[in-house]
Design a protein around this motif. Structure first.
Motif, PDB file in Angstrom:
ATOM      1  N   PHE A 380       0.654  -1.181   0.167  1.00 29.97           N
ATOM      2  CA  PHE A 380      -0.003  -0.065  -0.080  1.00 29.97           C
ATOM      3  C   PHE A 380       0.842   1.214   0.039  1.00 29.97           C
ATOM      4  CE2 PHE A 380      -2.129   3.347   2.350  1.00 29.97           C
ATOM      5  CZ  PHE A 380      -3.332   3.631   1.761  1.00 29.97           C
ATOM      6  N   PHE A 381       1.868   1.262   0.851  1.00 31.56           N
ATOM      7  CA  PHE A 381       2.744   2.413   1.007  1.00 31.56           C
ATOM      8  C   PHE A 381       3.759   2.664  -0.397  1.00 31.56           C
ATOM      9  CE2 PHE A 381       1.540   2.044   5.715  1.00 31.56           C
ATOM     10  CZ  PHE A 381       1.491   3.652   6.030  1.00 31.56           C
ATOM     11  N   LEU A 382       4.093   1.511  -0.786  1.00 34.54           N
ATOM     12  CA  LEU A 382       4.757   1.545  -1.897  1.00 34.54           C
ATOM     13  C   LEU A 382       4.264   1.999  -3.117  1.00 34.54           C
ATOM     14  CD1 LEU A 382       7.307   0.686  -3.742  1.00 34.54           C
ATOM     15  CD2 LEU A 382       6.259  -1.478  -4.193  1.00 34.54           C
ATOM     16  N   ILE A 383       2.818   1.685  -3.288  1.00 32.39           N
ATOM     17  CA  ILE A 383       2.073   2.083  -4.442  1.00 32.39           C
ATOM     18  C   ILE A 383       1.984   3.597  -4.401  1.00 32.39           C
ATOM     19  CG2 ILE A 383      -0.134   1.949  -5.668  1.00 32.39           C
ATOM     20  CD1 ILE A 383      -0.394  -0.815  -4.995  1.00 32.39           C
ATOM     21  N   PHE A 384       1.591   4.295  -3.227  1.00 36.06           N
ATOM     22  CA  PHE A 384       1.035   5.583  -2.674  1.00 36.06           C
ATOM     23  C   PHE A 384       2.179   6.532  -2.833  1.00 36.06           C
ATOM     24  CE2 PHE A 384      -3.010   3.549  -2.269  1.00 36.06           C
ATOM     25  CZ  PHE A 384      -3.729   4.333  -3.172  1.00 36.06           C
ATOM     26  N   LYS A 464       0.374  -7.932  -7.810  1.00 37.14           N
ATOM     27  CA  LYS A 464       0.837  -6.513  -7.444  1.00 37.14           C
ATOM     28  C   LYS A 464       1.225  -5.461  -8.414  1.00 37.14           C
ATOM     29  CE  LYS A 464       2.760  -8.724  -3.263  1.00 37.14           C
ATOM     30  NZ  LYS A 464       2.327 -10.062  -3.518  1.00 37.14           N
ATOM     31  N   SER A 465       1.719  -6.195  -9.501  1.00 36.15           N
ATOM     32  CA  SER A 465       2.298  -4.968 -10.333  1.00 36.15           C
ATOM     33  C   SER A 465       1.213  -4.720 -11.302  1.00 36.15           C
ATOM     34  CB  SER A 465       3.027  -6.061 -11.423  1.00 36.15           C
ATOM     35  OG  SER A 465       3.621  -5.159 -12.491  1.00 36.15           O
ATOM     36  N   PHE A 466       0.113  -5.022 -11.442  1.00 35.04           N
ATOM     37  CA  PHE A 466      -1.045  -5.026 -12.155  1.00 35.04           C
ATOM     38  C   PHE A 466      -1.845  -3.743 -11.245  1.00 35.04           C
ATOM     39  CE2 PHE A 466      -6.054  -5.037 -12.651  1.00 35.04           C
ATOM     40  CZ  PHE A 466      -6.193  -4.914 -13.598  1.00 35.04           C
ATOM     41  N   TRP A 467      -1.853  -3.889  -9.979  1.00 30.94           N
ATOM     42  CA  TRP A 467      -2.456  -2.643  -9.327  1.00 30.94           C
ATOM     43  C   TRP A 467      -1.729  -1.363  -9.216  1.00 30.94           C
ATOM     44  CZ3 TRP A 467      -7.305  -2.476  -8.847  1.00 30.94           C
ATOM     45  CH2 TRP A 467      -8.166  -3.641  -8.485  1.00 30.94           C
ATOM     46  N   PHE A 468      -0.227  -1.859  -9.066  1.00 30.77           N
ATOM     47  CA  PHE A 468       0.741  -0.699  -9.158  1.00 30.77           C
ATOM     48  C   PHE A 468       0.575   0.209 -10.334  1.00 30.77           C
ATOM     49  CE2 PHE A 468       4.632   1.439  -9.786  1.00 30.77           C
ATOM     50  CZ  PHE A 468       5.264   1.704  -8.896  1.00 30.77           C
ATOM     51  N   ILE A 469       0.490  -0.429 -11.621  1.00 36.29           N
ATOM     52  CA  ILE A 469       0.393   0.041 -12.803  1.00 36.29           C
ATOM     53  C   ILE A 469      -1.069   0.876 -12.922  1.00 36.29           C
ATOM     54  CG2 ILE A 469       0.077  -0.302 -15.221  1.00 36.29           C
ATOM     55  CD1 ILE A 469       2.321  -2.580 -14.963  1.00 36.29           C
ATOM     56  N   ILE A 470      -1.942   0.101 -12.368  1.00 38.39           N
ATOM     57  CA  ILE A 470      -3.275   1.141 -12.536  1.00 38.39           C
ATOM     58  C   ILE A 470      -3.124   2.174 -11.718  1.00 38.39           C
ATOM     59  CG2 ILE A 470      -5.853   1.051 -11.357  1.00 38.39           C
ATOM     60  CD1 ILE A 470      -5.573  -0.847 -13.897  1.00 38.39           C
ATOM     61  N   VAL A 473       0.864   4.176 -13.006  1.00 32.00           N
ATOM     62  CA  VAL A 473       0.976   4.590 -14.158  1.00 32.00           C
ATOM     63  C   VAL A 473      -0.276   5.317 -14.962  1.00 32.00           C
ATOM     64  CG1 VAL A 473       1.699   3.780 -16.526  1.00 32.00           C
ATOM     65  CG2 VAL A 473       2.545   2.715 -14.386  1.00 32.00           C
ATOM     66  N   PHE A 474      -1.497   4.539 -14.345  1.00 37.84           N
ATOM     67  CA  PHE A 474      -2.503   4.992 -15.279  1.00 37.84           C
ATOM     68  C   PHE A 474      -3.101   6.244 -14.610  1.00 37.84           C
ATOM     69  CE2 PHE A 474      -7.241   4.728 -16.146  1.00 37.84           C
ATOM     70  CZ  PHE A 474      -7.462   4.999 -17.543  1.00 37.84           C
ATOM     71  N   LEU A 475      -3.687   6.057 -13.599  1.00 32.96           N
ATOM     72  CA  LEU A 475      -4.270   7.086 -12.709  1.00 32.96           C
ATOM     73  C   LEU A 475      -3.342   8.145 -12.314  1.00 32.96           C
ATOM     74  CD1 LEU A 475      -6.719   5.165 -10.337  1.00 32.96           C
ATOM     75  CD2 LEU A 475      -7.346   6.209 -12.497  1.00 32.96           C
ATOM     76  N   ILE A 629     -11.410  -8.099 -16.789  1.00 31.16           N
ATOM     77  CA  ILE A 629     -12.835  -7.633 -16.314  1.00 31.16           C
ATOM     78  C   ILE A 629     -12.594  -6.346 -15.741  1.00 31.16           C
ATOM     79  CG2 ILE A 629     -14.617  -8.314 -14.931  1.00 31.16           C
ATOM     80  CD1 ILE A 629     -15.062  -9.705 -17.482  1.00 31.16           C
ATOM     81  N   ILE A 630     -11.536  -6.341 -14.502  1.00 31.04           N
ATOM     82  CA  ILE A 630     -11.525  -5.034 -13.766  1.00 31.04           C
ATOM     83  C   ILE A 630     -10.976  -4.035 -14.800  1.00 31.04           C
ATOM     84  CG2 ILE A 630      -9.625  -4.031 -12.432  1.00 31.04           C
ATOM     85  CD1 ILE A 630      -9.606  -6.719 -10.985  1.00 31.04           C
ATOM     86  N   CYS A 631     -10.283  -4.074 -15.944  1.00 34.56           N
ATOM     87  CA  CYS A 631     -10.006  -3.222 -17.072  1.00 34.56           C
ATOM     88  C   CYS A 631     -11.185  -2.530 -17.529  1.00 34.56           C
ATOM     89  CB  CYS A 631      -9.033  -3.804 -17.909  1.00 34.56           C
ATOM     90  SG  CYS A 631      -7.396  -4.102 -17.329  1.00 34.56           S
ATOM     91  N   LEU A 632     -12.059  -3.598 -17.888  1.00 30.05           N
ATOM     92  CA  LEU A 632     -13.408  -3.298 -18.449  1.00 30.05           C
ATOM     93  C   LEU A 632     -14.169  -2.258 -17.477  1.00 30.05           C
ATOM     94  CD1 LEU A 632     -15.427  -3.452 -21.041  1.00 30.05           C
ATOM     95  CD2 LEU A 632     -16.152  -5.556 -19.888  1.00 30.05           C
TER      96      LEU A 632
END
Length: 770
Positions: A380-384, A464-470, A473-475, A629-632
């Motif tokens: 959580f802390f790494l992502i944010f 983990k990488s998927f949520w990190f990128i979401i 990188v994206f948001l 599905i999450i991407c959609l």
């Protein structure tokens, strides 16, 4: 904002880079000296031998046949020629299904792109809205997006309709692919030859017993509760320290080989080294004698540590690999609860032997929940926290940000060519640089969590990488980039107008993602096929460490598909395509090029290069499906939020049904197909058992399984292997040291199923027994 000229310059740079990488690859792969680097898989399979060497010395290193250079791109059609069934047999189901993800991208986005350009691009281009907004920075590319449609316009009905069309088509392609992969997996399992993991389960959290060792307790429990199917077991040793010593000895052996080779080339000059770390400082000594003595010391340490493990009961962990006489019996054990206490005697399908991550088997089960909690908090802390440097980079990845920080560069930045490079190339390369160290961090976190198979480590790291990128990188790119680039509008407009500005600006961030796709998905993939690092390492090993043909074989680095890194990257492109399909369709052709190019490249790699560390039978596919599905769903939510800023709050409610239907669709697919990836049908198990008994009636399963789940450090020629514990075929009594079931401290939980069993005392041997 990047203009068509900026994107064109970026495309030219990345295409030239990609072509340069491909040209270098095409030339290098033709040279005999590089044959083991670009075709290692064929050597490992024993199908390919060393290139034919003519009498000339040059032919040993350089391909002098000019006709082969004329067809230097023939590897592309060759990569597509192998039928899928042959590909599965050659490279495994994991690799074949991974390649199908790229094919899925083409199936999904080619029709979507045609519809988007045929319907939405004309609607957007003729909107003529951006010119009427004061203080808004935009380019002609942005006029192709939904931002150019005036608020409250009936033109939005085209976007709403296409959103439903895109959702239906996406769900259809996902359903068909899920169905296809599920069938492929079942056929693969049915046709697969015998493997140790088909007959073995991993048992965790074996409860302690005051009267029996772990080894005896496991044997006793399964002899009682699976009397007709239990065959043998292998307890788990904490051999992590021994593994480290063995690795150190291997490193010392490499240095010793290097100096011995050096001495053989020049016998008159005895090589020397320094005793300090890496040989850079310390006392100068004879290198061969120094590393020989190091090897002797390490050999003594290895021997002592091995003896310690074999004779110390505390070195045996409360876990074991338990093997059965049939697949049916294995499936029953792996897929059922073994005890009324659901926290002990936990069973699961054993990973195949090469898939086992041995380091984590030594982690006590109680410690795992604590590790996973701490890892979740750390993630959580790494992502944010990572959003801070990304926001800073995005602030610099535009002209205004650079001019503010580096004002002295203003005359250079305002040059037309430099401006195009900065706006069309810098944002994408900046994001790419920040993601280089991410896979290593996330894989380390997954290892700390304590998962026991390499395949599951990859799946958890991919998650983990998927949520990190979401998030980052994206948001992160959308929110921080929009805030920095439209900061003036944010400050001067009244608060009620800010949502409008955000709604207009988010589609305009498509240009940043276009540059990222070109850097990462075009040039990046082309650089990957060149295999620069394995090429350099192989030739260094070949120069300094190779003595024999066997050494040359071991010097090869075939590599493998890095699911933990590549899957989230692919899914990020799916996310971009789904989000921007109805928002800024200009991005879609760049994604299609990525999927098409990657499909060819990775088909070549799995045929000729990659040798997978494990084979999970495409068990990762439900994770891939769920993330798509999450991407959609994210694309649908963003579309609803975007329309709400366009004075269409009431119309936005019309998109709610597609969101509900998408959730339902995901539940339906999970119920219909997911069990095929987590369970083995008893009917199929019985069929395979029956066929095996008919075709191999004299098969000795115990001999086949005896070394399958022995720790790798015990498999060397210098080590004694723990022996197998026999099943009690001729003894109706179950061996146990327990003197009284009534007085046993763990009687009610650990051994509740054994209370009616006659007691017999038997010493089963050393802790090294299996």
């Amino acid at each position: 904002m990047a203009s068509i000229q900026d994107i064109g310059l970026s495309a030219a740079i990345n295409l030239m880079s990609a072509f340069a990488f491909l040209f270098a690859f095409a030339m290098l792969r033709l040279q005999p000296v590089n044959d083991r680097v670009y075709f290692p898989k064929w050597y490992l399979k024993g199908i390919r031998g060393s290139p034919t060497r003519s009498r000339g010395i040059m032919n040993r290193f350089v391909n002098l046949d000019w006709t082969t250079y004329v067809k230097f791109l023939n590897w592309m059609p060759a990569a597509l020629q192998m039928p899928e069934l042959e590909l599965i047999e050659h490279a495994g189901l994991d690799s074949a299904v991974y390649i199908r993800i790229y094919l899925l991208g083409l199936k999904m986005f080619v029709p979507i792109t045609l519809l988007a350009f045929g319907v939405l691009v004309p609607v957007n281009w003729t909107g003529e809205t951006l010119e009427n907004i004061d203080d808004l920075t935009f380019s002609n590319v942005d006029k192709l997006s939904i931002s150019n449609v005036p608020p409250g316009s009936p033109r939005f009905w085209a976007h709403i309709t296409m959103t439903y069309v895109f959702t239906i088509w996406t769900c259809y392609t996902l359903y068909m692919e899920y169905k296809t992969v599920a069938i492929m997996r079942l056929r693969h399992l049915a046709a697969e030859s015998r493997r140790p993991d088909q007959l073995t389960v991993l048992v965790r959290n074996v409860p302690p017993d005051s009267d029996e060792s772990v080894n005896e307790h496991v044997e006793h429990f399964f002899c009682v509760n699976h009397p007709d199917h239990y065959l043998c077991h292998q307890v788990v040793y904490n051999a992590n320290d021994l593994a480290k010593l063995v690795a150190q000895r291997k490193a010392m052996q490499n240095w010793l080989t290097y100096y011995e080779n050096k001495y053989e080339r020049k016998p008159t000059d005895r090589p020397t080294t320094k005793t300090g770390y890496g040989g850079f400082w310390g006392t100068t000594v004879d290198a061969i004698d120094f590393y020989t003595s190091k090897m002797e010391v390490l050999a003594e340490k290895v021997s002592a540590e091995r003896e310690k493990i074999m004779n110390d009961p505390k070195a045996i962990m409360p876990a074991a690999f338990v093997s059965f006489k049939s697949r049916w019996g294995t499936a029953v054990c792996a897929q059922t609860q073994q005890c009324h206490n659901p926290t002990i005697w936990l069973t699961e399908w054993a990973p195949e032997p090469r898939d086992v991550f041995w380091d984590n088997l030594a982690i006590p089960y109680v410690e795992l929940s604590i590790r996973r909690l701490l890892t979740t908090v750390a993630l959580f802390f790494l992502i944010f926290c990572f959003m801070i440097p990304i926001a800073f980079v995005q602030s610099l990845a535009n002209l205004e940000g650079i001019q503010k920080v580096l004002s002295f560069l203003k005359p250079v930045i305002e040059m037309k060519t430099v401006k195009s490079v900065i706006q069309g190339f810098l944002p994408g390369i900046a994001l790419k640089i920040f993601l280089i160290i991410l896979p290593t961090i996330l894989m380390t976190m997954s290892q700390i969590e304590g998962y026991t198979s390499l395949s599951y480590l990859d799946r958890r790291s991919a998650e983990k990488s998927f949520w990190f990128i979401i998030v980052n990188v994206f948001l992160g790119s959308i929110i921080t980039g929009t805030a920095f680039q439209q900061l003036k509008s944010f400050l001067e407009q009244p608060p009620t107008e800010i949502p409008k500005t955000v709604g207009v600006s988010i589609p305009m961030k498509a240009t940043i993602f276009i540059t990222y796709i070109m850097v990462d998905g075009w040039a990046g993939i082309a650089a990957e096929i060149l295999r620069v690092v394995p090429l350099v390492v192989f030739h260094l090993k070949n120069t300094f460490l190779v003595k024999t043909e066997q050494d040359r074989q071991q010097a090869m680095d075939p590599g493998h598909l890095d699911f933990a890194t590549s899957e989230p990257r692919i899914q990020f492109y799916f996310l971009l395509g789904l989000v921007y399909a109805a928002v800024a369709p200009i991005l879609l052709p760049f994604i299609i090029v990525f999927f098409a190019f990657s499909y060819v490249v990775f088909r070549h790699q799995v045929i000729n290069v990659y040798d997978q560390k494990y084979e999970s039978g495409a068990r990762y596919w439900p994770d891939v499906h769920r993330r798509l599905i999450i991407c959609l769903i994210i694309s649908q939510l963003l579309m609803m939020g975007l329309l709400s800023t366009k004075k269409l709050a009431k119309v936005t409610a019309l998109l709610l049904p597609q969101l509900i239907l998408t959730f339902w669709f995901n539940r339906y697919c999970a119920g219909r197909f997911e069990s095929a990836f987590s369970k083995f049908p008893l009917q199929e198990a019985m069929v395979k058992d029956t066929l095996e008994k008919a075709t191999e009636p004299n098969l000795n399963l115990k001999e086949y399984l005896k070394d399958a789940y022995v720790h790798p450090v015990f498999k060397g020629k210098d080590f004694d292997r723990p022996r197998v514990v026999d099943e009690e075929e001729s003894n109706p009594l179950v061996p146990t040291r327990r003197t009284s079931q009534v007085t046993s401290r763990y009687n009610s939980e650990a051994s509740s199923s054994t209370t009616a069993t006659p007691v017999a005392n038997k010493n089963t041997g050393s802790p090294g027994s299996m």
